[in-house]
Design a protein around this motif. Structure first.
Motif, short mmCIF file in Angstrom:
data_model
loop_
_atom_site.label_atom_id
_atom_site.label_comp_id
_atom_site.label_asym_id
_atom_site.label_seq_id
_atom_site.Cartn_x
_atom_site.Cartn_y
_atom_site.Cartn_z
N PRO A 29 22.33 66.04 12.22
CA PRO A 29 21.15 65.07 12.16
C PRO A 29 20.48 64.91 13.68
CG PRO A 29 23.01 64.21 10.93
CD PRO A 29 23.51 65.43 11.81
N THR A 30 21.34 65.05 14.68
CA THR A 30 20.94 64.91 16.16
C THR A 30 19.95 66.07 16.43
OG1 THR A 30 23.07 63.61 16.64
CG2 THR A 30 21.74 64.57 18.37
N VAL A 31 20.52 67.31 16.26
CA VAL A 31 20.04 68.61 16.45
C VAL A 31 18.47 68.45 15.85
CG1 VAL A 31 19.65 71.00 16.08
CG2 VAL A 31 21.81 70.08 16.94
N GLN A 32 18.37 67.71 14.68
CA GLN A 32 17.13 68.03 13.99
C GLN A 32 16.40 66.84 14.46
OE1 GLN A 32 18.72 67.25 9.94
NE2 GLN A 32 18.51 69.37 9.14
N LYS A 33 16.82 65.80 15.09
CA LYS A 33 16.03 64.89 15.72
C LYS A 33 15.61 65.41 17.05
CE LYS A 33 17.55 60.91 17.72
NZ LYS A 33 18.28 59.74 17.77
N ASP A 46 20.08 62.62 23.35
CA ASP A 46 20.74 63.54 22.45
C ASP A 46 20.94 65.03 22.96
OD1 ASP A 46 20.47 61.69 20.34
OD2 ASP A 46 18.17 61.82 19.97
N ILE A 47 20.15 65.36 23.98
CA ILE A 47 20.14 66.48 24.54
C ILE A 47 21.59 66.80 25.16
CG2 ILE A 47 19.46 67.98 26.26
CD1 ILE A 47 16.65 67.63 25.17
N ALA A 48 21.91 65.91 25.83
CA ALA A 48 23.26 65.58 26.71
C ALA A 48 24.30 65.37 25.88
CB ALA A 48 23.07 64.56 27.79
#
Length: 102
Positions: A29-33, A46-48
């Motif tokens: 879900p974080t990658v999709q965000k 999120d990237i970190a």
């Protein structure tokens, strides 16, 4: 050491491995965000998190704070793309077709 992409982050040469299946299940879900938006104020945390999670496979003592300190506007996108590429994932912008969806 798990194979991966060699990147210079924070003045150190680090090997960025793929995410494990377990890590992908949690972070999808974080990658999709993050999508294909590039580095922005809204997605820096999120990237970190994603980059730290991948790096933790080779550098278990590295903290999220150390990753945040090592990432910058120049290498942030390189790092997330390295993680995604190693993991067989793509960052897709909203409205774009995801792999296998055609």
């Amino acid at each position: 050491m798990i194979e991966g992409v060699k990147l210079k982050l924070g003045g150190k040469d680090l090997i960025v491995p793929s995410l494990s299946f377990k890590q992908i299940k949690v972070l999808l879900p974080t990658v999709q965000k993050i999508g294909g938006k590039g580095v922005s104020a809204e997605n820096m945390d999120d990237i970190a998190l994603v980059v730290h999670t991948a790096l933790s496979r080779n550098y278990p003592d590295m903290t999220v704070e150390e990753v945040e300190e090592a990432l910058d506007m120049n290498n942030g996108m390189k790092a997330i793309l390295a993680v995604m590429g190693q993991s067989g994932l793509e960052l897709v912008s909203e409205g774009e077709a995801e792999p296998g969806s055609r």
